[in-house]
Design a protein around this motif. Structure first.
Motif, PDB file in Angstrom:
ATOM      1  N   LEU A 221       0.855  -1.176   0.000  1.00 32.13           N
ATOM      2  CA  LEU A 221       0.000   0.000   0.000  1.00 32.13           C
ATOM      3  C   LEU A 221       0.898   1.234   0.000  1.00 32.13           C
ATOM      4  CD1 LEU A 221      -2.868   1.290   0.364  1.00 32.13           C
ATOM      5  CD2 LEU A 221      -2.430   1.223   2.817  1.00 32.13           C
ATOM      6  N   ASP A 222       0.703   2.116  -0.972  1.00 36.73           N
ATOM      7  CA  ASP A 222       1.595   3.257  -1.156  1.00 36.73           C
ATOM      8  C   ASP A 222       1.117   4.454  -0.330  1.00 36.73           C
ATOM      9  OD1 ASP A 222       3.378   5.132  -1.988  1.00 36.73           O
ATOM     10  OD2 ASP A 222       2.825   5.069  -4.111  1.00 36.73           O
ATOM     11  N   LEU A 223       1.854   4.783   0.723  1.00 35.68           N
ATOM     12  CA  LEU A 223       1.510   5.919   1.570  1.00 35.68           C
ATOM     13  C   LEU A 223       2.241   7.196   1.186  1.00 35.68           C
ATOM     14  CD1 LEU A 223       1.067   5.181   5.382  1.00 35.68           C
ATOM     15  CD2 LEU A 223      -0.643   5.593   3.627  1.00 35.68           C
ATOM     16  N   ILE A 224       3.057   7.166   0.139  1.00 35.76           N
ATOM     17  CA  ILE A 224       3.830   8.365  -0.208  1.00 35.76           C
ATOM     18  C   ILE A 224       3.653   8.811  -1.659  1.00 35.76           C
ATOM     19  CG2 ILE A 224       5.553   8.112   1.602  1.00 35.76           C
ATOM     20  CD1 ILE A 224       7.395   6.767  -0.413  1.00 35.76           C
ATOM     21  N   ALA A 225       2.929   8.032  -2.457  1.00 39.17           N
ATOM     22  CA  ALA A 225       2.570   8.434  -3.826  1.00 39.17           C
ATOM     23  C   ALA A 225       3.778   8.857  -4.655  1.00 39.17           C
ATOM     24  CB  ALA A 225       1.544   9.575  -3.783  1.00 39.17           C
ATOM     25  N   GLY A 226       4.877   8.121  -4.508  1.00 42.68           N
ATOM     26  CA  GLY A 226       6.084   8.483  -5.250  1.00 42.68           C
ATOM     27  C   GLY A 226       6.595   9.856  -4.875  1.00 42.68           C
TER      28      GLY A 226
ATOM     29  N   PHE B  38      -6.684  10.015   9.625  1.00 37.34           N
ATOM     30  CA  PHE B  38      -5.331   9.675  10.074  1.00 37.34           C
ATOM     31  C   PHE B  38      -5.091  10.197  11.489  1.00 37.34           C
ATOM     32  CE2 PHE B  38      -4.054   8.965   5.551  1.00 37.34           C
ATOM     33  CZ  PHE B  38      -3.391   7.758   5.720  1.00 37.34           C
ATOM     34  N   HIS B  39      -5.531  11.420  11.752  1.00 32.18           N
ATOM     35  CA  HIS B  39      -5.367  11.975  13.104  1.00 32.18           C
ATOM     36  C   HIS B  39      -6.165  11.160  14.129  1.00 32.18           C
ATOM     37  CE1 HIS B  39      -3.060  15.757  12.665  1.00 32.18           C
ATOM     38  NE2 HIS B  39      -3.535  15.762  11.426  1.00 32.18           N
ATOM     39  N   LYS B  40      -7.329  10.704  13.725  1.00 30.05           N
ATOM     40  CA  LYS B  40      -8.174   9.908  14.629  1.00 30.05           C
ATOM     41  C   LYS B  40      -7.519   8.579  14.983  1.00 30.05           C
ATOM     42  CE  LYS B  40     -12.610   7.436  14.639  1.00 30.05           C
ATOM     43  NZ  LYS B  40     -13.840   7.160  13.838  1.00 30.05           N
ATOM     44  N   TYR B  41      -6.956   7.913  13.977  1.00 31.38           N
ATOM     45  CA  TYR B  41      -6.427   6.567  14.187  1.00 31.38           C
ATOM     46  C   TYR B  41      -5.001   6.551  14.758  1.00 31.38           C
ATOM     47  CZ  TYR B  41     -10.375   5.006  11.307  1.00 31.38           C
ATOM     48  OH  TYR B  41     -11.630   4.756  10.796  1.00 31.38           O
TER      49      TYR B  41
ATOM     50  N   PRO C 275      -0.261   9.973   0.738  1.00 30.18           N
ATOM     51  CA  PRO C 275      -0.734   8.937  -0.182  1.00 30.18           C
ATOM     52  C   PRO C 275      -1.431   9.518  -1.405  1.00 30.18           C
ATOM     53  CG  PRO C 275      -2.306   9.238   1.580  1.00 30.18           C
ATOM     54  CD  PRO C 275      -1.138  10.131   1.901  1.00 30.18           C
ATOM     55  N   PRO C 276      -1.667   8.709  -2.414  1.00 28.76           N
ATOM     56  CA  PRO C 276      -2.567   9.145  -3.482  1.00 28.76           C
ATOM     57  C   PRO C 276      -3.883   9.632  -2.881  1.00 28.76           C
ATOM     58  CG  PRO C 276      -1.496   7.091  -4.104  1.00 28.76           C
ATOM     59  CD  PRO C 276      -1.134   7.346  -2.671  1.00 28.76           C
ATOM     60  N   LEU C 277      -4.458  10.647  -3.483  1.00 29.42           N
ATOM     61  CA  LEU C 277      -5.673  11.239  -2.918  1.00 29.42           C
ATOM     62  C   LEU C 277      -6.872  10.304  -3.016  1.00 29.42           C
ATOM     63  CD1 LEU C 277      -5.377  14.918  -4.247  1.00 29.42           C
ATOM     64  CD2 LEU C 277      -4.248  13.833  -2.295  1.00 29.42           C
ATOM     65  N   ILE C 278      -6.733   9.217  -3.745  1.00 33.58           N
ATOM     66  CA  ILE C 278      -7.826   8.251  -3.908  1.00 33.58           C
ATOM     67  C   ILE C 278      -7.922   7.286  -2.737  1.00 33.58           C
ATOM     68  CG2 ILE C 278      -7.710   8.355  -6.428  1.00 33.58           C
ATOM     69  CD1 ILE C 278      -6.232   5.625  -6.327  1.00 33.58           C
TER      70      ILE C 278
ATOM     71  N   GLU D 139      -8.489   1.771   3.672  1.00 35.97           N
ATOM     72  CA  GLU D 139      -7.037   1.764   3.467  1.00 35.97           C
ATOM     73  C   GLU D 139      -6.327   2.644   4.495  1.00 35.97           C
ATOM     74  OE1 GLU D 139      -7.180   0.870  -1.352  1.00 35.97           O
ATOM     75  OE2 GLU D 139      -7.312   2.914  -0.589  1.00 35.97           O
ATOM     76  N   ILE D 140      -6.951   3.741   4.877  1.00 32.64           N
ATOM     77  CA  ILE D 140      -6.384   4.591   5.934  1.00 32.64           C
ATOM     78  C   ILE D 140      -6.337   3.818   7.241  1.00 32.64           C
ATOM     79  CG2 ILE D 140      -6.790   6.646   7.354  1.00 32.64           C
ATOM     80  CD1 ILE D 140      -7.955   7.963   4.808  1.00 32.64           C
ATOM     81  N   LYS D 141      -7.413   3.094   7.536  1.00 31.34           N
ATOM     82  CA  LYS D 141      -7.468   2.294   8.772  1.00 31.34           C
ATOM     83  C   LYS D 141      -6.421   1.187   8.739  1.00 31.34           C
ATOM     84  CE  LYS D 141      -9.512   1.061  12.704  1.00 31.34           C
ATOM     85  NZ  LYS D 141      -8.781  -0.143  13.087  1.00 31.34           N
ATOM     86  N   PHE D 142      -6.295   0.513   7.590  1.00 29.50           N
ATOM     87  CA  PHE D 142      -5.306  -0.557   7.458  1.00 29.50           C
ATOM     88  C   PHE D 142      -3.894  -0.020   7.666  1.00 29.50           C
ATOM     89  CE2 PHE D 142      -2.227  -2.624   4.599  1.00 29.50           C
ATOM     90  CZ  PHE D 142      -2.221  -3.908   5.122  1.00 29.50           C
ATOM     91  N   ALA D 143      -3.567   1.071   6.982  1.00 23.84           N
ATOM     92  CA  ALA D 143      -2.227   1.647   7.099  1.00 23.84           C
ATOM     93  C   ALA D 143      -1.948   2.102   8.526  1.00 23.84           C
ATOM     94  CB  ALA D 143      -2.090   2.824   6.140  1.00 23.84           C
TER      95      ALA D 143
END
Length: 399
Positions: free
Chosen positions: A40-45, A313-316, A370-373, A378-382
């Motif tokens: 899972l890409d959290l930095i979008a290149g 992200f702030h919540k998790y 991450p990619p804005l999509i 996926e946010i919860k998983f990451a």
């Protein structure tokens, strides 16, 4: 030799310990390595793939344009419809004063062009930049980079550069009628996501106007929706004289741009003619890709979802090992105790299927861009992976 060995032997290296993961596929939010492992890409290149990897609309635009024509002649001589269409679309979504686009091959080239343009238009030589800023690695861009460790190795650099403290009132006092331009990241990225005060940005704009200084805002990382508005400067109620774009601009292809008023840009046409040149800037295939990516950003209203995803992200991400989280939209720095700890977390996250990274001038911070999509799941998983890794790393450090 296998590909990794050939990579280390024949591809110029930037560090003595690259990740060295051999990738074979990328799509949407994910990348796959040669062994079939999914990341899972959290930095979008590094803030490039705003609309995800290999978006079908971008791929189709590349294929269609490549079948029509690719490189024809150096920049600016021929009317090429992909350049015209993309420049027109961009300016339709920018303030009226930003109506002339010069396409480049990357962000660093956009910086170089803007520096030349500011000197040419104003007839001045002094440039003000800021500490802990990153604007690229070419000689001119490095001259305004805000970190002496990187600059010192390549001196002599350009003269008449001032490096001042970002977001300080003392810096504004240093702008005078000698100053050709002030170059600032709208939000400092590599410093670990430093967001300036709105009052400071407005005062910066006002002082530049008073002194005839051009305000150049670098949105190479933070532009194109990443901060929760199409352009980062919108959140501060100001408009730059020159806007710098890159990274996400090409939809995953290499592209940058500097954008200004046509009157300012026109100074590159004479005394001397061809005041700034490029062979491949504005390449038709890349313009087609960039325009397709920009249309996806607009049509899928991805910018509208950014603030809600930032909040998730702030919540998790709540953990005793996290000292702070700084963010502006989906551009986030999770501050840990040290780079040593952060590197352990990064390596463990990659091992568990989440690609992340650190910041040049804030190596103790974990990068999330991450990619804005990205979806809520996926946010919860990451976030769950990061928290689990933090538990493990923190426990090891205590032992």
């Amino acid at each position: 030799m296998n590909n990794r060995q050939l990579f280390l032997r024949h591809v110029a290296q930037l560090s003595d310990a690259p990740l060295g993961i051999e990738m074979v596929k990328a799509s949407g939010m994910y990348m796959w390595d040669v062994d079939g492992k999914k990341l899972l890409d959290l930095i979008a290149g590094i803030s490039v793939c705003n609309v995800g990897h290999c978006h079908p609309a971008v791929v189709a635009a590349i294929q269609e344009q490549a079948a029509s024509y690719m490189h024809l002649l150096v920049y600016g001589e021929l009317v090429q419809s992909p350049q015209v269409a993309f420049a027109t679309l961009l300016t339709q979504h920018l303030p009226a004063s930003l109506d002339s686009v010069y396409f480049t091959n990357c962000g660093s080239e956009a910086v170089e062009g803007a520096m030349k343009l500011a000197k040419r238009f104003t007839g001045r030589t002094e440039i003000i930049a800021f500490e802990n800023s990153y604007h690229g690695s070419t000689q001119g861009a490095m001259s305004i980079m805000g970190d002496e460790e990187w600059r010192n190795a390549y001196r002599p650099l350009l003269p008449d550069i001032q490096h001042l403290k970002y977001n300080t009132w003392a810096a504004i006092d240093r702008i005078t009628t000698r100053t050709a331009c002030v170059i600032a990241e709208t939000v400092q990225a590599e410093a670990g996501v430093i967001v300036p005060q709105q009052e400071w940005m407005k005062a910066l704009r006002e002082k530049c106007t008073q002194t005839g200084t051009l305000l150049v805002l670098d949105e190479i990382q933070c532009g194109l929706g990443r901060n929760g508005s199409l352009w980062g400067f919108e959140q501060f109620g100001i408009v730059p004289d020159i806007l710098l774009l890159g990274k996400a601009l090409g939809g995953g292809m290499p592209m940058g741009a500097f954008i200004a008023n046509r009157e300012i840009m026109w100074t590159l046409t004479n005394n001397p003619v061809l005041g700034h040149m490029t062979t491949f800037g504005g390449h038709p295939v890349i313009c087609a890709a960039g325009m397709a990516g920009f249309k996806v950003l607009l049509e899928e209203k991805l910018t509208d979802t950014v603030r809600a995803k930032e909040a998730l992200f702030h919540k998790y991400l709540k953990h005793p090992a996290i000292k702070a989280i700084r963010s502006q939209g989906l551009m986030m720095a999770v501050e840990l105790e040290s780079f040593a700890m952060n590197k352990k977390v990064i390596d463990a996250c990659i091992e568990k299927g989440v690609m992340t990274d650190w910041f040049l001038f804030a190596p103790q911070c974990l990068r999330i861009a991450p990619p804005l999509i990205i979806t809520e799941d996926e946010i919860k998983f990451a976030s769950d992976i990061i928290l689990a890794v933090l538990d493990t790393v923190a426990l090891r450090d205590r032992i």
